[in-house]
Every structure is written in C-alpha cells, then in structure tokens.
Scaffold this motif. Structure first.
Motif, PDB file in Angstrom:
ATOM      1  N   LYS A 107      37.182  32.044  34.487  1.00  0.00           N
ATOM      2  CA  LYS A 107      36.640  33.533  35.087  1.00  0.00           C
ATOM      3  C   LYS A 107      36.600  34.555  34.041  1.00  0.00           C
ATOM      4  CE  LYS A 107      38.972  32.476  39.491  1.00  0.00           C
ATOM      5  NZ  LYS A 107      40.181  32.537  40.420  1.00  0.00           N
ATOM      6  N   ASP A 110      39.651  37.158  33.785  1.00  0.00           N
ATOM      7  CA  ASP A 110      40.903  36.588  33.490  1.00  0.00           C
ATOM      8  C   ASP A 110      40.735  36.241  31.804  1.00  0.00           C
ATOM      9  OD1 ASP A 110      42.166  36.289  35.539  1.00  0.00           O
ATOM     10  OD2 ASP A 110      41.669  34.263  35.940  1.00  0.00           O
ATOM     11  N   ASP A 141      33.391  41.106  35.545  1.00  0.00           N
ATOM     12  CA  ASP A 141      34.120  40.493  36.514  1.00  0.00           C
ATOM     13  C   ASP A 141      35.339  41.030  36.970  1.00  0.00           C
ATOM     14  OD1 ASP A 141      35.004  38.327  38.094  1.00  0.00           O
ATOM     15  OD2 ASP A 141      35.850  37.099  36.635  1.00  0.00           O
ATOM     16  N   ASN A 144      38.314  39.749  39.150  1.00  0.00           N
ATOM     17  CA  ASN A 144      39.347  39.075  38.759  1.00  0.00           C
ATOM     18  C   ASN A 144      40.146  39.609  37.289  1.00  0.00           C
ATOM     19  OD1 ASN A 144      39.146  36.134  39.872  1.00  0.00           O
ATOM     20  ND2 ASN A 144      37.001  36.264  39.210  1.00  0.00           N
TER      21      ASN A 144
END
Length: 456
Positions: A107, A110, A141, A144
């Motif tokens: 991800k 992350d 993203d 996340n």
C-alpha cells in the motif's frame, strides 16, 4: 545438426531445469526455516536465513518482507542510539524492495508514510524530502495514511516549511482542513463503536471477550486521535488567529471574491476562529450567499441573526442549513447549535432531540451527552414521583456524563467530575436496601427514560 550437438543441447536444458528446481527447493527450505523462527519472534535465529531468502529469492514470498520489517523493528528498539541510523536506512531499503517485487500487495499510503516517519525520527534528509514522502502517501493513497502519529508529523512538517518560507500559508490552511476532517472521520467511527458497546453494557448485557477487546482498543485509538488533533491545533497556533486571517483574506478578497471555494474556506475559518465581528466576515457571507446559497450560507446567516437577537429567524436559517448540509460533521454542528438555542429557551425535550441528531451524525461529539446530562440533572425534582425516583434521575445523568468521556477523551476529566457529582446526589446503598425489589426506575415528564438501579 549432428547427434553430438543435439545431445549437448538436451543435456544443457535438463541441467538448467535441474538447477532451477534445485534453487526453488533451496528457497523453500531456507524460507521455511526463517519463517518458523520469525513466527515465534526468535529473531537472532531468523535473521541469517531470512536475509538469504531476501537476497537469493526476492520474489519468493511477501512473508519475507513482512517478517523482515518486524525483525528490523525489533533490532531498532534494542539498538544503541549510534546504531539506529543504519537500521533505519535498512528499513527504508526493505520497503522499496517489497514494492519492487510485490507492488500489488504494497500500500502506497503505508509505505511512503512509514518511510517519511523513519526519515523524520532519524533525521534522514531535510524537512522538504521528509515531507515529500508523507505528501506522496497522502495524495496517492489517503485511505491507508491514517496513523495518528504520522498525520501529526505530516502537518507539523508543512507548518515548519511555511515558517522557512517554503510553503504558502494557504497551503497550510488547506492541509489543516483535510487532515482534521480525516481525523474526525476516524474519531466518529471509533466513537460509534464505543457508544454502541457502552449502551449494550449499560442495558445489562454482558460483553463478550471480543467485544471487550474491541471497546478497549477503540478507546485507546480514540485517545490517540484526540491527542493528535489537539497537537495539530497547537502546531497551527497563531497562524490561524484573527490577526493573521483578516489581513490575509482582506488582501485576497477582491481577486477571489468570485471563487466559491475560496469564499467558503475563508468564511468557515473566520467563523471557527471567532473572527465574526470583523466586517470582512459579513462580506464573505454575502458573497457566498450570492454565488451559491447553501447549508453554510444559511448557517452563517443564522449566526448573524442570533447576534441581532432574532431567534426565530436564526432557527429558520439553522433548520435550512441542516436540511441542505451533506457533510455529517458539519450537520452535527448545526444540530448542536439548534440544541443550544432550544436549551437556552428552556425547551429541554426539543434540545435533547437535536443533541441526539448531532450524535447520530458525529458519534464522537461528547459535549452533547454532557448537555443532556445537565438538563436531566436539573429536572430531578420535577421528573420523579417520590424522593427515591427523584434522586434516581441522577443515575441517568451520571450515565450520560460518563458516555461523554468515553466517546471524546478530551472531555474525560470534566465528564468524570460531572458524573461523580451526579452520583453523589443519587440514592445511596442504604436507600436501595430500603426500597427492595426495585431493579429499575421509569422517569417521567420530558425525560421519558428508564434507568437501571446499579449494584453499589
């Protein structure tokens, strides 16, 4: 092609297949040894075979990188200060290798937020490069990128870069709005879990061990987000005070008064920072109402009507705002405002109704529970049939006060004080003993609720 040549080619193919099979077998064997040690956190024994798999068979399994991250984290925690930098850099390298071989299972939010935090914690690179990692995680993203500490670091770096004249003040404000909105969404999600499980517990239903863990973890995470939000507000500090907002927006007004997004943001921020007495606020509201009549313009017009003591006009605008509003946290603020007006008018039942509507939209709005608790406590003498039932009203007030602290950790201290005060006015153990057989008390008048008799 002669027979000898064909034989040589065939032998080579067979040997290649054999070598490939042997390498695959060796990878599986080495990985099995590494993973078994890693599963029981025997990192000293896991390290050599794990790094061998990482080097020789980098695409063998995602587990190599997952266990590798845990191994490096364990080493980092135990390492002396002088050794931490090297391990930190290795953690970054491992993330990049994982992305290289397993991009679909890595991800972006992350990875880049973690790399940014590692760089920040270990002073790797400058603030601009650290911020760039966080910004990539947030812009590519956002779903996340949600760890409380990382959100704080991201915003903190942006403010620092502004003070170094590398970022515009407007970018700081825009980021503040987005990050705060994300934190409040997480708070609402966690508070809803807490409220649901707390109500179940208060109703006398025992929680399962899984539910107890969920309640505990939700409380821990909610506290973390509450602290981060407070930290972000402190970091923003004087940058968002009226003395900075008013000249900034006055200077931009003529050029941007037809930009609805800018007008919305400016009027919202001036309201939140209580800069509403300045003429600029009125100009912003008027511009916004002309450009795009909306929930926000109706709300601000309601605020202005309240300032002029035109309560009925204000309520009309507030109700229009609530009907038009689509954002849950903002709808909650409107309902809360209506509740405050109703409470001030002495319409306790209507006030509670609006406080509950606010909680439906934003479960972490603990102040609503405190308001309801206060109204219930103030009605003790008028909503009971006898001395015992009148005093039992305070149990209900106590329950509401405690809920406030559970869904909003920032209120926990004051909520506990209110709860203790209400508890002191409720029936004592002797009172309960002198009224045997009573397991619950139905409370009349505007309250209309039933409260369980606690085990004292």
């Amino acid at each position: 092609m002669n027979t000898k040549t064909l034989f040589t080619i065939a032998a080579g193919v067979v040997l290649g297949i054999a070598n490939t099979n042997a390498q695959a077998t060796d990878c599986a064997t080495t990985a099995s040894i590494a993973y078994e040690h890693a599963k029981v956190k025997n990192w000293d024994s896991a390290e050599e075979p794990l790094w061998k798999v990482r080097k020789d068979c980098p695409s063998y399994s995602l587990a190599t990188y997952q266990f590798g991250q845990k191994l490096l984290e364990a080493k980092y925690k135990k390492a002396a200060d002088g050794d931490k930098l090297g391990i930190a850099k290795e953690k970054i390298t491992l993330w990049k290798e994982r992305f290289q071989y397993f991009p679909a299972k890595t991800k972006i939010g992350d990875m880049h937020s973690d790399i940014g935090q590692i760089m920040y914690d270990n002073k790797i690179g400058d603030k601009a490069s650290q911020f760039a990692e966080f910004n990539k995680a947030y812009t590519e993203d956002k779903a996340n990128f949600k760890r409380p500490k990382k959100l704080y670091t991201y915003f903190s770096l942006l403010v620092d870069l502004h003070r170094e004249k590398k970022k515009e003040l407007q970018e700081v404000f825009d980021s503040y709005d987005e990050v705060t909105e994300k934190i409040e969404a997480e708070e609402s999600r966690l508070a809803k879990i807490i409220a649901t499980l707390t109500e179940k517990e208060e109703a006398g239903t025992a929680l399962s061990s899984k539910e107890k863990r969920k309640l505990k973890n939700s409380g821990i995470n909610l506290t973390a987000f509450s602290k981060v939000k407070s930290g972000i507000n402190q970091k923003l500090g004087e940058l968002a005070d009226c003395k900075n907002l008013i000249p900034l927006y006055n200077g931009q007004f003529e050029a941007k008064k037809s930009d609805i997004n800018w007008v919305k943001s400016a009027s919202r921020r001036m309201y939140s920072k209580e800069c509403t007495d300045d003429p600029l606020f009125f100009k912003l509201v008027e511009s916004q109402h002309k450009l795009e009549p909306s929930a926000k313009t109706a709300y601000y017009l309601g605020i202005l009507a309240l300032k002029d003591k035109k309560t009925s006009t204000a309520l009309k605008y507030f109700n229009q705002s609530a009907d038009l509003e689509t954002k849950a946290s903002d709808k909650a603020k409107v309902y809360f405002k209506i509740g405050e007006v109703m409470k001030k008018q002495g319409s306790k039942g209507k006030a509670r109704s609006y406080y509950r509507k606010a909680l439906q939209q934003k479960p972490s709005m603990g102040v609503c529970y405190l308001r309801i608790a206060s109204m219930i406590a103030s009605s003790a003498n008028s909503c009971g049939n006898d001395v015992f039932s009148k005093r039992a009203v305070y149990w209900l007030a106590e329950n509401y006060a405690r809920r406030a602290g559970k869904v909003d950790p920032s209120l926990k201290s004051s909520a506990n004080k209110y709860a203790a005060n209400y508890k002191a006015k409720a029936p004592t153990k002797t009172d309960i003993f002198n009224n045997p057989g009573i397991s619950s008390v139905s409370i009349g008048c505007w309250i209309g609720e039933t409260v369980r008799v606690p085990k004292l």
